[in-house]
Design a protein around this motif. Sequence first.
Motif, mmCIF file in Angstrom:
data_model
loop_
_atom_site.group_PDB
_atom_site.id
_atom_site.type_symbol
_atom_site.label_atom_id
_atom_site.label_comp_id
_atom_site.label_asym_id
_atom_site.label_seq_id
_atom_site.Cartn_x
_atom_site.Cartn_y
_atom_site.Cartn_z
ATOM 1 N N UNK A 126 5.487 -50.040 9.716
ATOM 2 C CA UNK A 126 6.787 -50.654 9.459
ATOM 3 C C UNK A 126 7.893 -49.997 10.268
ATOM 4 N N UNK A 127 7.840 -48.689 10.384
ATOM 5 C CA UNK A 127 8.931 -48.012 11.083
ATOM 6 C C UNK A 127 8.808 -48.181 12.595
ATOM 7 N N UNK A 128 7.603 -48.409 13.086
ATOM 8 C CA UNK A 128 7.429 -48.637 14.517
ATOM 9 C C UNK A 128 8.069 -49.942 14.975
ATOM 10 N N UNK A 129 8.268 -50.846 14.032
ATOM 11 C CA UNK A 129 8.875 -52.125 14.385
ATOM 12 C C UNK A 129 10.393 -52.017 14.555
ATOM 13 N N UNK A 130 10.976 -50.938 14.060
ATOM 14 C CA UNK A 130 12.422 -50.781 14.168
ATOM 15 C C UNK A 130 12.821 -50.438 15.591
ATOM 16 N N UNK A 131 13.890 -51.037 16.100
ATOM 17 C CA UNK A 131 14.361 -50.686 17.444
ATOM 18 C C UNK A 131 14.951 -49.278 17.457
ATOM 19 N N UNK A 132 15.067 -48.711 18.648
ATOM 20 C CA UNK A 132 15.557 -47.340 18.788
ATOM 21 C C UNK A 132 16.948 -47.163 18.208
ATOM 22 N N UNK A 133 17.815 -48.166 18.379
ATOM 23 C CA UNK A 133 19.191 -48.016 17.919
ATOM 24 C C UNK A 133 19.269 -47.930 16.389
ATOM 25 N N UNK A 134 18.298 -48.580 15.698
ATOM 26 C CA UNK A 134 18.278 -48.498 14.240
ATOM 27 C C UNK A 134 17.816 -47.110 13.799
ATOM 28 N N UNK A 135 16.774 -46.594 14.444
ATOM 29 C CA UNK A 135 16.308 -45.240 14.116
ATOM 30 C C UNK A 135 17.398 -44.212 14.436
ATOM 31 N N UNK A 136 18.099 -44.430 15.539
ATOM 32 C CA UNK A 136 19.213 -43.548 15.892
ATOM 33 C C UNK A 136 20.269 -43.543 14.800
ATOM 34 N N UNK A 137 20.562 -44.729 14.263
ATOM 35 C CA UNK A 137 21.542 -44.830 13.180
ATOM 36 C C UNK A 137 21.043 -44.120 11.924
ATOM 37 N N UNK A 138 19.755 -44.246 11.628
ATOM 38 C CA UNK A 138 19.178 -43.547 10.476
ATOM 39 C C UNK A 138 19.277 -42.037 10.665
ATOM 40 N N UNK A 139 18.967 -41.565 11.867
ATOM 41 C CA UNK A 139 19.033 -40.134 12.166
ATOM 42 C C UNK A 139 20.453 -39.591 12.018
ATOM 43 N N UNK A 140 21.437 -40.455 12.213
ATOM 44 C CA UNK A 140 22.830 -39.992 12.149
ATOM 45 C C UNK A 140 23.224 -39.525 10.747
ATOM 46 N N UNK A 141 22.437 -39.918 9.732
ATOM 47 C CA UNK A 141 22.709 -39.488 8.360
ATOM 48 C C UNK A 141 22.034 -38.153 8.031
ATOM 49 N N UNK A 142 21.225 -37.637 8.936
ATOM 50 C CA UNK A 142 20.488 -36.408 8.693
ATOM 51 C C UNK A 142 21.247 -35.199 9.230
ATOM 52 N N UNK A 143 20.942 -34.044 8.654
ATOM 53 C CA UNK A 143 21.478 -32.800 9.205
ATOM 54 C C UNK A 143 20.735 -32.483 10.501
ATOM 55 N N UNK A 144 21.304 -31.593 11.284
ATOM 56 C CA UNK A 144 20.655 -31.234 12.547
ATOM 57 C C UNK A 144 19.321 -30.539 12.309
ATOM 58 N N UNK A 145 19.216 -29.792 11.228
ATOM 59 C CA UNK A 145 17.936 -29.158 10.911
ATOM 60 C C UNK A 145 16.875 -30.224 10.639
ATOM 61 N N UNK A 146 17.261 -31.286 9.935
ATOM 62 C CA UNK A 146 16.322 -32.378 9.657
ATOM 63 C C UNK A 146 15.996 -33.163 10.923
ATOM 64 N N UNK A 147 16.975 -33.325 11.797
ATOM 65 C CA UNK A 147 16.722 -34.023 13.067
ATOM 66 C C UNK A 147 15.718 -33.243 13.903
ATOM 67 N N UNK A 148 15.828 -31.915 13.893
ATOM 68 C CA UNK A 148 14.858 -31.083 14.610
ATOM 69 C C UNK A 148 13.448 -31.307 14.070
ATOM 70 N N UNK A 149 13.337 -31.451 12.759
ATOM 71 C CA UNK A 149 12.027 -31.701 12.170
ATOM 72 C C UNK A 149 11.497 -33.071 12.562
ATOM 73 N N UNK A 150 12.387 -34.056 12.619
ATOM 74 C CA UNK A 150 11.968 -35.408 13.019
ATOM 75 C C UNK A 150 11.481 -35.424 14.472
#
Length: 512
Positions: free
Chosen positions: A30-54
């Motif tokens: 399901x998540x592979x179907x999301x475009x990059x800009x949507x995942x980028x928007x989701x990542x924007x809600x995460x802390x930088x420590x969480x982004x590093x983990x992603x």
Amino acid sequence: MDAWNAIDFSSSLVHSDSFSSGSFRRSRMSIEKLPDKVILHIFSYLSHLEICRMAMICRRWRTIAYNTQLWKNVSLRPEVSGLHVGSLESLLSLISVRFGPSLRYIELPIELITHTVLHELSSKCPNLTHMLLDFSTAMQLHDFSEMQAFPAKLRYMCICLSEVIFMEGFMRKIYNFINGLEVLHLIGTYEKCEEEEEEIYEVINVHKLKSATPNLRVINLYGINFIDDSHIDAFSSNCIQLECLAVNFCNKVTGSTLKALLARSKQLKCLLMNGTSLKSEYVMQAEWDKCSVQELDISGTDLSTECLIDVLTRIPTLRFLSAGQINGFNDSVLKAWMEGGNPKTLIALDLDSSDNISDEGLARFITRYGAQLQACVLSGMTHITDQLWMTIMPILTNIRIIVMGTTERLSGNIHVDQLMDTIGSHCTKLERLELRWDPENLRFSDKSQKAIDLLRVKCLKLRCLVLNDGRYYETVKANFERADRTTVVRTTTSCRVSAYHVLSNYNDLIFN
């Protein structure tokens, strides 16, 4: 080595055994179907420590995590963000490759504050406007003798001072680059000080600094043990655009230059002097009737009743007053203030731990002006119980912030179900609420869920509800979590509610 790997973080691995194979396959598809800009928007809600983990998940997510749009505001202080850069070379590479023109705000610990790093920031990050430099743990500074460049577009700068390191060598190098500053924070070591100080060092030359920063609107000098009235006088003589001055917990400030400050700074609207050594005679000499001050904090001072009446009856348009922990603040002050009609513009009142005010005096004041209040702090007083709050709550129709209760054990009990029901029925604009009462004094029934439900459903703007640890805290927390409002209920050990949220310069006054 990739500069990204220079950032260390813990618990970065995602263990496959925490998912069943079926659910993992479905979520991955399901998540592979999301475009990059949507995942980028989701990542924007995460802390930088969480982004590093992603970034460890897959190559695609790693590429998205590298996007400079996610790194506009960066803290490299491990105790704040959890991120740690292992070497200066790694940071220089990150500045060039990952941060670049997108960077707007950065926090640097002492070990990363070098002339090379600052030069790289000035050349590679042209849109950097906010910077925090943490020298608080410094025992020795780097050599800045070769520094020739510094970010020149800064509008906000926060410097956490060291107790013992003199910073004039560094400051002398940056004076020519910071004349565009609008917001300046100098943070002292108030919380680290012992009761008896052997010697106080003036680790930064405020008189030279004020000449380099003529465009300051907001000055926050917090907990600095060497700041005195001469430093306030220096800033007021040069910063004609000054709107907000905060000298909270600067113990040497007595108010001897208040008269000159108010006469020079015609645009000064916010004056915060909590925990200072104000003297009544100096405060009364100031021309409060001709000033533009609308927000005043004099909590924790020794001002007399005569002085308080004089000041409050002369300030024409006061919208914010914090006057807690003052023995001289009593019913006669409230009465004189009401008779003068000056509270007509008041929207925030903080009288924390003002034991000499009676509940009758407060009831008369709130009855008259409660409908206009957005913040009301009547905590720290054992005689102010749920009975008074039940009486005045229907009047507080525009309230956004409430702090009530005391940590002292009471002889009587607080019927919290009725209190919550009344708050939910009348205070629908409420955003922040703190109940400081000891859990042993709170009485609630098995049907308390109904009152909590009413509060949660009616107060949709409520973002922070602070309670002492105990049975009632667990009950309220579980209720909000079941409704997917997991961040609302908090404990007093990690969170406190303040009336400062309604200050006009609140966003400028925030610092880590």
